[in-house]
Write an enzyme that holds these catalytic residues in place. Structure first.
Site: not given
Length: 319
Positions: A13, A16-18, A123-125, A148, A152, A187
């Protein structure tokens, strides 16, 4: 701290962004980087322009593609994932395929290749909405509130099973909401920014009361690289921004930077969690890591980047 010798790192990945920010951080520390990315809507070749990385286009669930990209690597940073809550509500299948099967594939390939440094990005989610505003530590119970987040949690369960069953040395990293350059406009912050740069108004879900802890992507990437350098087997790390704000407050700040005042409140997002909070005390104590970019400075930098690059980006911004 820097590498004691030249190391080769696979970043799944990484377009991608991160991932693309992490690639920059690793290169700055002297690592050679291989990127495996399927280049779907959020992964773009131009995110890696001029960096000189070895880009392999492939699916993280394809064992052959993963094994070939991993060949000759010393470590793996596994960031490839589907990550948008709203899309997961409409079709969860791609999230479980990429996030769960992709993680299993990476772990199996790493074991086959004898690679004992694998960092899995979570993720924190996974904890759902924080109860009584209590920040979740590494051992807090999972309470995923959307497909989602559930995917995770499942991916983390695979990592933990590989710890126990096969002696995997993988680390798990959970972070709060990232923002910054090159983030896809599905986002929140890029969506609001592009809407404001177009003259507004800025649309938010509900009254914008949910709170998020914002972490600049450069601070996240620095933390990930620190985790790889200061390796501790089978560890769970938290990276928190320490900048908790309501969505309305952040959208208003973005609008102010763009000269737009109108905020339009729409329907609440289904399954919206109120607040995500991570306790990263251990990370700060052990690694000496802490965020260095304030939300005020980070938003100003982010808006400036989208202002400069909007002609190259997506024409429409939509949550």
């Amino acid at each position: 701290m820097r590498w004691e010798r030249s190391v080769r790192v696979l970043v799944t990945g990484g377009a991608g962004f991160i991932g693309s920010q992490l690639v920059r951080e690793l290169l700055a520390r002297g690592a050679a980087v291989v990127v495996l990315d399927l280049l779907t809507y959020a992964g773009r070749r131009w995110h890696l322009d001029g960096l000189g990385v070895d880009l392999r286009v492939g699916d993280v669930t394809d064992h052959v593609a993963v094994a070939e990209a991993m060949d000759g690597c010393d470590a793996v940073m596994h960031l490839a994932a589907e990550s948008h809550v709203t899309r997961s509500l409409g079709d969860a299948a791609p999230f479980f395929r990429t996030n769960l099967e992709g993680t299993r594939t990476v772990l199996e390939a790493a074991l086959d290749a004898g690679i004992d440094r694998v960092v899995h990005m979570s993720t924190d989610e996974v904890f759902g909405s924080a109860r009584s505003a209590q920040a979740s530590g590494p051992d807090a119970p999972f309470r995923p509130g959307n497909p989602y987040a559930a995917s995770k949690v499942a991916a983390e369960a695979v990592v933990m099973a590989w710890w126990h069953s096969f002696g995997s040395q993988a680390n798990i990293v959970r972070c709060t909401n990232n923002y910054g350059p090159r983030q896809h406009p599905e986002k929140a912050i890029p969506c609001w920014t592009l809407a404001a740069l177009a003259g507004g108004p800025i649309a938010i879900h509900g009254r914008g009361t949910p709170r998020r802890d914002w972490l600049h992507v450069s601070d996240c990437a620095r933390g990930l690289a620190d985790i790889l350098e200061q390796w501790r087997s089978g560890h769970i790390w938290h990276l928190a921004g320490g900048s908790v704000q309501t969505n309305h407050a952040v959208a208003t700040a973005v609008g102010r930077l763009c000269g737009v005042q109108q905020i339009v409140c729409g329907p609440d997002r289904p399954g919206q969690d109120d607040v995500y909070l991570l306790d990263d005390t251990n990370t700060r104590a052990v690694l000496g890591w802490a965020p260095s970019v304030s939300l005020e400075d980070g938003l100003a930098e982010t808006v400036a980047w989208y202002r400069a690059h909007q002609g190259r980006l997506w024409k429409r911004a939509s949550l």
